[in-house]
Design a protein around this motif. Structure first.
Motif, PDB file in Angstrom:
ATOM      1  N   SER A 139      47.092  36.939  48.436  1.00  0.00           N
ATOM      2  CA  SER A 139      46.398  36.958  47.140  1.00  0.00           C
ATOM      3  C   SER A 139      45.202  36.022  47.242  1.00  0.00           C
ATOM      4  CB  SER A 139      47.306  36.407  46.046  1.00  0.00           C
ATOM      5  OG  SER A 139      48.245  37.336  45.651  1.00  0.00           O
ATOM      6  N   LYS A 142      42.532  29.929  38.382  1.00  0.00           N
ATOM      7  CA  LYS A 142      42.761  30.863  39.481  1.00  0.00           C
ATOM      8  C   LYS A 142      41.406  31.384  39.940  1.00  0.00           C
ATOM      9  CE  LYS A 142      46.267  33.917  39.048  1.00  0.00           C
ATOM     10  NZ  LYS A 142      46.991  35.045  38.479  1.00  0.00           N
ATOM     11  N   THR A 189      40.554  34.250  41.025  1.00  0.00           N
ATOM     12  CA  THR A 189      40.237  35.578  40.457  1.00  0.00           C
ATOM     13  C   THR A 189      39.608  35.429  39.066  1.00  0.00           C
ATOM     14  OG1 THR A 189      42.126  36.467  41.651  1.00  0.00           O
ATOM     15  CG2 THR A 189      41.181  37.877  39.961  1.00  0.00           C
ATOM     16  N   GLU A 243      40.707  37.687  47.235  1.00  0.00           N
ATOM     17  CA  GLU A 243      41.651  38.164  48.241  1.00  0.00           C
ATOM     18  C   GLU A 243      40.935  38.376  49.578  1.00  0.00           C
ATOM     19  OE1 GLU A 243      42.087  38.828  45.113  1.00  0.00           O
ATOM     20  OE2 GLU A 243      44.241  38.579  44.831  1.00  0.00           O
ATOM     21  N   ARG A 285      45.796  43.536  37.238  1.00  0.00           N
ATOM     22  CA  ARG A 285      46.098  42.155  37.629  1.00  0.00           C
ATOM     23  C   ARG A 285      47.490  42.051  38.275  1.00  0.00           C
ATOM     24  NH1 ARG A 285      42.684  38.081  35.743  1.00  0.00           N
ATOM     25  NH2 ARG A 285      43.686  36.964  37.445  1.00  0.00           N
ATOM     26  N   GLY A 286      47.569  41.183  39.247  1.00  0.00           N
ATOM     27  CA  GLY A 286      48.829  41.029  39.979  1.00  0.00           C
ATOM     28  C   GLY A 286      49.005  42.099  41.050  1.00  0.00           C
ATOM     29  N   SER A 333      48.189  42.559  44.080  1.00  0.00           N
ATOM     30  CA  SER A 333      48.460  42.312  45.512  1.00  0.00           C
ATOM     31  C   SER A 333      49.889  42.719  45.866  1.00  0.00           C
ATOM     32  CB  SER A 333      48.259  40.835  45.855  1.00  0.00           C
ATOM     33  OG  SER A 333      46.926  40.480  45.651  1.00  0.00           O
TER      34      SER A 333
HETATM   35  N1  ASP Z   1      44.478  37.754  42.353  1.00  0.00           N
HETATM   36  C1  ASP Z   1      44.820  38.863  41.544  1.00  0.00           C
HETATM   37  C2  ASP Z   1      45.236  38.400  40.165  1.00  0.00           C
HETATM   38  O1  ASP Z   1      45.127  37.231  39.844  1.00  0.00           O
HETATM   39  C3  ASP Z   1      45.823  39.764  42.182  1.00  0.00           C
HETATM   40  C4  ASP Z   1      47.093  39.106  42.588  1.00  0.00           C
HETATM   41  O2  ASP Z   1      47.201  37.883  42.647  1.00  0.00           O
HETATM   42  O3  ASP Z   1      48.046  39.809  42.839  1.00  0.00           O
HETATM   43  O4  ASP Z   1      45.646  39.185  39.368  1.00  0.00           O
END
Ligand code: ASP
Length: 439
Positions: free
Chosen positions: A37, A48, A50, A116, A184-185, A187
């Motif tokens: 990530s 974060k 992102t 990423e 989001r999320g 990965s």
């Molecule tokens: N970095 C991205 C997010 O914050 C994807 C991930 O972490 O899975 O959503």
């Protein structure tokens, strides 16, 4: 044996965390594909990467000066590179490219994906592994959904020719030729696709907790870790708000029968949670997990002799359908039928729905109640245990919590109870104490 390892943002937030990740990878020669990530929070209140990238994009899209924001992001990566002592390596060209994009043609997904991408480059360099750019191997179709056929074909080919390799999470290539991210999320989804395409034996998902917990730790003090959970149980729990994995991460590995092991980067020897298709591992308790959400309301429709009226249920549901509202549950009695819906979706359409029900079914009465919370008590062990419902209801009765609705899933995998929003936390604690502590 092949193990795919995905590391979440907190596992790669700093050089110190990177070192733990590399130790984990090197401790097992089967860990040959790594999915990183973007750097997450190093401490509570930290940002974060992102989110920082998305803010920089928003600033650029408004035509304002984003250079300070971009410089802070670059600092985050430089700190990692320096902390790891990587020589003859920098990300200057990459940042020049991001800068040029933000200046000339700011694109949200491209910008958001760079966390990423850059973390993957650092990890590949540090490990001395090949780097696979997801834009060459993960494809979306015109509707923005994953092109599974093309992705599996290209990804498996690339993985075969590049082993060991780092494949950054969260993005691929859109049909328009631009980078496109998952939600989001996402990965987690990439990790799952890599596991599927490499025919892995295990998909290890490394995070900062030692697995899925039986209940929300913000409500229950120090809840137990679930050792084994089936995909179906997890689906019920996630639907009710337990946040473990990205929803779309389950499908590819489930289809291929690959188990997922949730592990803790900060405590790598902990067994974590195994998410599996099926298991003869006996659940530790009758109840595998408890999850819930607030913010529902119920619409109770009463009509005498309802049970004898063919098509009554269909007409009621049509009133919801015509107004574009999906329903969550539908417990019914002889002369009553209750439809449970999300309050925020329903509020502004309630009168339209009520008049449609009147028009279509001519009921005796319709009552709407709001501030309902739903709690799912999930467990594959419930099927063969008697007295589960009794234990559940007496746990709530002892705490003087009024049960407003009961629905046992037809799979016998879960019982859903509705309580008032204000009783939500107390109810979860009572259920946890009855099933987990007392067992
Ligand atoms: N970095 C991205 C997010 O914050 C994807 C991930 O972490 O899975 O959503």
């Amino acid at each position: 044996m092949i193990k795919v390892v995905k590391f979440g943002g907190s596992s790669l937030a700093s050089a110190e965390q990177f070192k733990k990740v590399v130790d984990i990878i090197k401790a097992d020669e089967h860990r040959v594909y790594a999915v990183p990530s973007a750097p997450g929070k190093r401490f509570s209140g930290d940002a974060k990467v992102t989110d920082m990238l998305i803010h920089a994009y928003e600033t650029a899209a408004e035509g304002k000066d984003y250079s300070g924001q971009l410089a802070l992001i670059k600092d985050r990566f430089n700190d990692i590179i320096e902390g790891l002592g990587i020589k003859d390596f920098d990300l200057n060209d990459d940042f020049a490219e991001i800068d040029a994009m933000l200046k000339d043609d700011p694109q949200k997904d491209y910008t958001a994906s760079r966390g990423e991408y850059l973390n993957g480059k650092i990890l590949a360099k540090y490990l001395g592994w090949a780097f696979i750019d997801p834009k060459d191997v993960i494809f979306f179709n015109e509707e923005g959904n994953l092109n599974t056929y093309k992705t599996e074909k290209c990804l498996s080919q690339a993985l075969k020719s590049n082993c060991p390799a780092v494949i950054p999470g969260f993005f691929g290539l859109g049909k328009d030729g631009n980078v496109k991210t998952f939600s989001r999320g996402g990965s987690d989804v990439t990790g799952s696709l890599v596991a599927q395409a490499s025919k892995a034996d295990v998909y290890e998902n490394w995070t900062d907790v030692s697995g899925c917990l039986v209940a929300d730790p913000r409500i229950v003090n120090n809840p137990e870790v679930i050792k084994y959970v089936t995909y179906r149980e997890l689906r019920e729990l996630s639907y009710m708000g337990a946040t473990v994995l990205h929803e779309n991460a389950i499908f590819p590995v489930r289809q291929s029968g690959i188990p997922i092991n949730i592990k803790n980067t900060n405590s790598p020897l902990d067994e974590g949670t195994w998410i599996v298709e099926s298991t003869c591992q006996k659940p530790a308790h009758t109840v595998t997990g408890i999850a819930g959400k607030k913010g529902f309301c119920s619409v109770l429709i009463t009509k005498s002799m309802m049970n004898a009226e063919v098509g009554f249920g269909r007409k009621v549901l049509q009133a919801f359908e015509d107004n574009g509202i999906s329903f969550e549950h539908m417990p019914s009695g002889i002369d009553t039928m209750t439809i449970v819906v999300h309050e925020d979706e329903f509020l502004h359409k309630e009168q339209a729905v009520v008049s449609a029900i009147h028009r279509l079914t001519n009921p005796d009465s319709i009552e709407i109640e709001s501030d309902l919370a739903l709690i799912a008590v999930v467990g594959r062990g419930m099927k063969s245990a008697s007295g589960t419902a009794g234990k559940l209801f007496s746990a709530l009765a002892e705490k003087k919590i009024n049960i407003r609705m009961i629905d046992q899933g037809s799979s016998e995998l879960n019982i859903i109870v509705g309580v008032e929003n204000k009783d939500f936390e107390e109810a979860i604690k009572a259920i946890y104490n009855a099933f987990v502590k007392a067992d």
